[in-house]
Write a protein that holds these residues in place. Structure first.
Motif, PDB file in Angstrom:
ATOM      1  N   UNK A 127      42.023 -16.569  33.898  1.00 21.18           N
ATOM      2  CA  UNK A 127      42.481 -16.227  35.246  1.00 21.18           C
ATOM      3  C   UNK A 127      41.712 -17.033  36.290  1.00 21.18           C
ATOM      4  N   UNK A 128      40.393 -17.087  36.136  1.00 19.64           N
ATOM      5  CA  UNK A 128      39.570 -17.830  37.093  1.00 19.64           C
ATOM      6  C   UNK A 128      39.950 -19.304  37.120  1.00 19.64           C
ATOM      7  N   UNK A 129      40.164 -19.877  35.943  1.00 17.31           N
ATOM      8  CA  UNK A 129      40.542 -21.294  35.872  1.00 17.31           C
ATOM      9  C   UNK A 129      41.916 -21.528  36.500  1.00 17.31           C
ATOM     10  N   UNK A 130      42.864 -20.629  36.208  1.00 21.53           N
ATOM     11  CA  UNK A 130      44.217 -20.787  36.747  1.00 21.53           C
ATOM     12  C   UNK A 130      44.229 -20.624  38.267  1.00 21.53           C
ATOM     13  N   UNK A 131      43.443 -19.685  38.760  1.00 22.70           N
ATOM     14  CA  UNK A 131      43.367 -19.495  40.208  1.00 22.70           C
ATOM     15  C   UNK A 131      42.772 -20.718  40.894  1.00 22.70           C
ATOM     16  N   UNK A 132      41.789 -21.334  40.273  1.00 23.30           N
ATOM     17  CA  UNK A 132      41.188 -22.533  40.848  1.00 23.30           C
ATOM     18  C   UNK A 132      42.222 -23.644  40.969  1.00 23.30           C
ATOM     19  N   UNK A 133      43.045 -23.793  39.938  1.00 22.36           N
ATOM     20  CA  UNK A 133      44.129 -24.779  40.004  1.00 22.36           C
ATOM     21  C   UNK A 133      45.128 -24.388  41.090  1.00 22.36           C
ATOM     22  N   UNK A 134      45.395 -23.093  41.190  1.00 22.75           N
ATOM     23  CA  UNK A 134      46.364 -22.614  42.177  1.00 22.75           C
ATOM     24  C   UNK A 134      45.897 -22.850  43.614  1.00 22.75           C
ATOM     25  N   UNK A 135      44.599 -23.046  43.815  1.00 22.81           N
ATOM     26  CA  UNK A 135      44.088 -23.345  45.152  1.00 22.81           C
ATOM     27  C   UNK A 135      44.437 -24.756  45.595  1.00 22.81           C
ATOM     28  N   UNK A 136      44.863 -25.590  44.646  1.00 25.07           N
ATOM     29  CA  UNK A 136      45.169 -26.978  44.977  1.00 25.07           C
ATOM     30  C   UNK A 136      46.281 -27.161  45.989  1.00 25.07           C
ATOM     31  N   UNK A 137      47.486 -26.586  45.761  1.00 24.08           N
ATOM     32  CA  UNK A 137      48.575 -26.768  46.731  1.00 24.08           C
ATOM     33  C   UNK A 137      48.253 -26.280  48.144  1.00 24.08           C
ATOM     34  N   UNK A 138      47.681 -25.077  48.335  1.00 16.82           N
ATOM     35  CA  UNK A 138      47.359 -24.694  49.709  1.00 16.82           C
ATOM     36  C   UNK A 138      46.303 -25.589  50.350  1.00 16.82           C
ATOM     37  N   UNK A 139      45.381 -26.119  49.542  1.00 17.11           N
ATOM     38  CA  UNK A 139      44.408 -27.066  50.103  1.00 17.11           C
ATOM     39  C   UNK A 139      45.116 -28.338  50.571  1.00 17.11           C
TER      40      UNK A 139
ATOM     41  N   UNK B 281      46.164 -21.511  58.898  1.00 17.35           N
ATOM     42  CA  UNK B 281      45.394 -20.285  58.698  1.00 17.35           C
ATOM     43  C   UNK B 281      45.739 -19.632  57.359  1.00 17.35           C
ATOM     44  N   UNK B 282      47.033 -19.571  57.042  1.00 14.03           N
ATOM     45  CA  UNK B 282      47.468 -19.003  55.764  1.00 14.03           C
ATOM     46  C   UNK B 282      46.877 -19.793  54.602  1.00 14.03           C
ATOM     47  N   UNK B 283      46.944 -21.102  54.691  1.00 11.03           N
ATOM     48  CA  UNK B 283      46.478 -21.949  53.592  1.00 11.03           C
ATOM     49  C   UNK B 283      44.986 -21.816  53.381  1.00 11.03           C
ATOM     50  N   UNK B 284      44.230 -21.750  54.464  1.00 12.25           N
ATOM     51  CA  UNK B 284      42.778 -21.570  54.335  1.00 12.25           C
ATOM     52  C   UNK B 284      42.454 -20.275  53.606  1.00 12.25           C
ATOM     53  N   UNK B 285      43.109 -19.189  54.007  1.00 15.07           N
ATOM     54  CA  UNK B 285      42.849 -17.901  53.370  1.00 15.07           C
ATOM     55  C   UNK B 285      43.250 -17.919  51.904  1.00 15.07           C
ATOM     56  N   UNK B 286      44.370 -18.570  51.582  1.00 15.04           N
ATOM     57  CA  UNK B 286      44.792 -18.656  50.188  1.00 15.04           C
ATOM     58  C   UNK B 286      43.774 -19.404  49.331  1.00 15.04           C
TER      59      UNK B 286
ATOM     60  N   UNK C  53      33.841 -26.146  45.533  1.00 14.97           N
ATOM     61  CA  UNK C  53      33.188 -26.641  46.736  1.00 14.97           C
ATOM     62  C   UNK C  53      33.950 -27.817  47.348  1.00 14.97           C
ATOM     63  N   UNK C  54      34.618 -28.599  46.504  1.00 14.49           N
ATOM     64  CA  UNK C  54      35.472 -29.672  47.042  1.00 14.49           C
ATOM     65  C   UNK C  54      36.598 -29.077  47.872  1.00 14.49           C
ATOM     66  N   UNK C  55      37.174 -27.989  47.395  1.00 13.81           N
ATOM     67  CA  UNK C  55      38.248 -27.326  48.130  1.00 13.81           C
ATOM     68  C   UNK C  55      37.721 -26.685  49.412  1.00 13.81           C
ATOM     69  N   UNK C  56      36.512 -26.134  49.342  1.00 12.24           N
ATOM     70  CA  UNK C  56      35.894 -25.580  50.546  1.00 12.24           C
ATOM     71  C   UNK C  56      35.735 -26.668  51.603  1.00 12.24           C
ATOM     72  N   UNK C  57      35.371 -27.868  51.174  1.00 15.01           N
ATOM     73  CA  UNK C  57      35.216 -28.979  52.111  1.00 15.01           C
ATOM     74  C   UNK C  57      36.548 -29.339  52.767  1.00 15.01           C
ATOM     75  N   UNK C  58      37.633 -29.246  51.997  1.00 16.76           N
ATOM     76  CA  UNK C  58      38.959 -29.559  52.537  1.00 16.76           C
ATOM     77  C   UNK C  58      39.329 -28.589  53.651  1.00 16.76           C
ATOM     78  N   UNK C  59      39.069 -27.303  53.429  1.00 19.59           N
ATOM     79  CA  UNK C  59      39.486 -26.316  54.422  1.00 19.59           C
ATOM     80  C   UNK C  59      38.502 -26.191  55.581  1.00 19.59           C
ATOM     81  N   UNK C  60      37.390 -26.900  55.509  1.00 26.52           N
ATOM     82  CA  UNK C  60      36.405 -26.842  56.596  1.00 26.52           C
ATOM     83  C   UNK C  60      36.974 -27.369  57.904  1.00 26.52           C
ATOM     84  N   UNK C  61      38.007 -28.193  57.816  1.00 28.44           N
ATOM     85  CA  UNK C  61      38.605 -28.778  59.020  1.00 28.44           C
ATOM     86  C   UNK C  61      39.543 -27.816  59.738  1.00 28.44           C
TER      87      UNK C  61
END
Length: 204
Positions: free
Chosen positions: A102-114, A154-159, A174-182
């Motif tokens: 689940x954790x691995x799949x969710x991490x992948x799922x964060x890709x499109x909103x990022x 805003x939606x994408x950051x929260x997702x 952390x790479x994804x966190x950097x993307x949403x920092x903007x």
């Protein structure tokens, strides 16, 4: 998704199913904002600022296509998340494997909103450009595009924040966190476009 009627899309959004969901809402907001800017730019394309308008038309078309592509990509990765949640959990070992999957799949799922954040950044820039050359009632459409861009960001950051939770602290998270920092800066820029237009139109 692109072949659905509006009613079908809303019925599916309301259904007891993981897709479509909030990432689709964000993606469609970006696509709608891009379409609005395209309309405004086409109206202005034969004026003195035609070069700006024609550039916006081309770039807004790419934003629209990218947003819809990411909506489809999100549906595919969410199916993988659903599959991970369906794994067996009768034993301690099975529960551990399920939790990791689940954790691995969710991490992948964060890709499109990022990625939608990157698309949203371009839409905000296009709103800024069209706010400089649009006038009259068309300014309301530019302001609307800025508002839906802000909502999508805003939606994408929260997702992203929700999806990376189990893997927060890993290099990919952390790479994804950097993307949403903007996003915070982009939200300020979008609101500036909207408020600037309201001031020009005599709003408070």
């Amino acid at each position: 998704m692109q072949s659905w009627s509006i009613d079908e899309y809303l019925d599916r959004l309301a259904a007891h199913h993981p897709t479509p969901a909030s990432s689709h809402v964000a993606a469609l907001n970006l696509a709608q904002g891009a379409a609005l800017l395209t309309m405004v730019a086409r109206v202005r394309a034969d004026r003195a600022e035609g070069d700006v308008a024609r550039s916006v038309i081309a770039r807004a078309g790419h934003v629209r296509e990218a947003a819809l592509r990411l909506a489809e990509a999100d549906a595919a990765v969410v199916d993988e998340v659903a599959a991970a949640f369906a794994l067996a959990r009768s034993t301690e070992a099975e529960r551990a494997r399920r939790a990791a999957a689940i954790a691995d799949a969710l991490l992948v799922a964060a890709g499109p909103p990022a990625e939608l954040v990157t698309v949203g950044a371009e839409l905000v820039e296009l709103c800024e450009r069209m706010a400089e050359v649009a006038s009259g009632a068309l300014l309301g459409d530019v302001a609307a595009a800025a508002d839906v861009a802000a909502a999508a960001l805003s939606i994408s950051r929260t997702n992203v924040e929700a999806d990376i939770g189990p893997r927060r602290g890993t290099p990919e998270a952390e790479r994804l966190v950097a993307v949403i920092a903007s996003v915070e800066d982009l939200l300020v820029r979008a609101v500036t476009v909207r408020d600037g237009i309201r001031a020009r139109l005599g709003g408070s």
